[in-house]
Design an enzyme around this catalytic site. Sequence first.
Site, PDB file in Angstrom:
ATOM      1  N   HIS A 195       0.830  -1.220   0.000  1.00 21.02           N
ATOM      2  CA  HIS A 195       0.000   0.000   0.000  1.00 21.02           C
ATOM      3  C   HIS A 195       0.862   1.267   0.000  1.00 21.02           C
ATOM      4  CE1 HIS A 195      -3.951  -1.885   0.318  1.00 21.02           C
ATOM      5  NE2 HIS A 195      -3.335  -2.813   1.010  1.00 21.02           N
TER       6      HIS A 195
ATOM      7  N   ASP B 267       1.734  -4.011  -9.335  1.00 17.46           N
ATOM      8  CA  ASP B 267       1.458  -5.338  -9.895  1.00 17.46           C
ATOM      9  C   ASP B 267       1.800  -5.402 -11.376  1.00 17.46           C
ATOM     10  OD1 ASP B 267       0.423  -5.449  -7.383  1.00 17.46           O
ATOM     11  OD2 ASP B 267      -1.667  -5.653  -7.998  1.00 17.46           O
TER      12      ASP B 267
HETATM   13  C1  GLA Z   1      -2.947  -4.371  -4.857  1.00 14.47           C
HETATM   14  C2  GLA Z   1      -2.776  -3.210  -5.828  1.00 14.47           C
HETATM   15  C3  GLA Z   1      -1.347  -2.675  -5.822  1.00 14.47           C
HETATM   16  C4  GLA Z   1      -0.888  -2.383  -4.399  1.00 14.47           C
HETATM   17  C5  GLA Z   1      -1.174  -3.562  -3.474  1.00 14.47           C
HETATM   18  C6  GLA Z   1      -0.869  -3.257  -2.032  1.00 14.47           C
HETATM   19  O1  GLA Z   1      -2.197  -5.470  -5.273  1.00 14.47           O
HETATM   20  O2  GLA Z   1      -3.112  -3.615  -7.143  1.00 14.47           O
HETATM   21  O3  GLA Z   1      -1.245  -1.543  -6.642  1.00 14.47           O
HETATM   22  O4  GLA Z   1      -1.452  -1.201  -3.920  1.00 14.47           O
HETATM   23  O5  GLA Z   1      -2.532  -3.978  -3.566  1.00 14.47           O
HETATM   24  O6  GLA Z   1       0.486  -3.041  -1.855  1.00 14.47           O
END
Ligand code: GLA
Length: 379
Positions: free
Chosen positions: A32, A169
């Site tokens: 996050h 991601d």
């Molecule tokens: C999800 C979101 C990412 C990131 C994570 C927490 O995977 O897609 O962008 O914010 O949560 O780190």
Amino acid sequence: MKDQIVKAFDQHFGGQGTLFVAPGRFNLIGEHTDYNGGFVFPGAIDKFIMADIRPNGTNRVRLYSADLNESAEFGLREEDAPEQAWARYVFGVCREVIKRGGKVEGFDAVFGGNVPLGAGLSSSAALESCFANAINDLFNGNTIDKFELAKIGQSTEHNYCGVNCGIMDQFASVFGKKDHLMRLDCRSMEYEYFPFNIEGYKLVLLDSKVKHALVDSPYNKRRQSCERVAEKLGVETLRDATMEMLNAIKSDISAEDYFRAKYVIEEKQRVLDVCEALQAGDLETVGQKMYETHDGLSKDYEVSCEELDYLNEIAHECGVSGSRIMGGGFGGCTVNLVKNDLYDNFIKTATEKFNARYGHEPKVYPVIVSDGARRYEDQ
Ligand code: GLA
């Protein structure tokens, strides 16, 4: 998987296309933080989406999802959005390429994968990266740069799937490199590869199988909290905030927003500490920071759940060096850093205890760090 995809392509569309793959991701630390302009430290994993794709000479896309055994068909204009949620990921990627001036023509595609859905391993980013990369290759002579491919996936989530996610991601799925983790500065977008060297230890994911769906989840609300605090502080993102600054406005913001921001500010420093410890070969410090992240995510950011807290507790009892919730939270996996000689006992204990309490065993995925989105070539 390849045979199944190729066969399904032949059955549905006749003949063969070109095979592309893109992986899911894990994240060592930095949760996050991406949408707060902070640091993340992910790597691509050996679980991926594979797609067999062939231009069809029309302006329509025909898709078959091998895992769902469902088909979808759509045009390439904004008003052509398909009904099925799964097809909107591919539609969104096409639209985001077009919005950026890229070329997309009609194609036929079959896809499937082994990234578990809703486990926090970014199956949706894998799907987006796979198609973004394929479209770049097949229609744009690979002229779209890799950051833009990641952003195409992220914008797909924002504009077509209702998740206001950060860049981690899609970045990991596009940029992944075998045996390397990547530290990304989500403000400057500078990144560095770190050899993934954890001699004497193993990294393993335990999937609680509690399903998380970030759409309609409090994920977007967490982001809003952070943005509110940043605005109050007069900074662009919480990357530029310190605990002193936060404490100075404590009485002007809600207790909830205070704790969300506190977690983010602390996590920013933990990623840097972990990188340093990893380079020094100090894996016990890496593990310690992982536990701290878990506590922060559970108590301050409140994205854990009973099952994940229990897995974390078992890890602690078994002497595991580090353990924490991974990904967006609200279910999914814990990531665990375990000394080799404790590994078997940990897996056995976690499996038995978790099963005794929740009536099903967690899934065990040893982390194997792999390459990012690419054309598939037989190994
Ligand atoms: C999800 C979101 C990412 C990131 C994570 C927490 O995977 O897609 O962008 O914010 O949560 O780190």
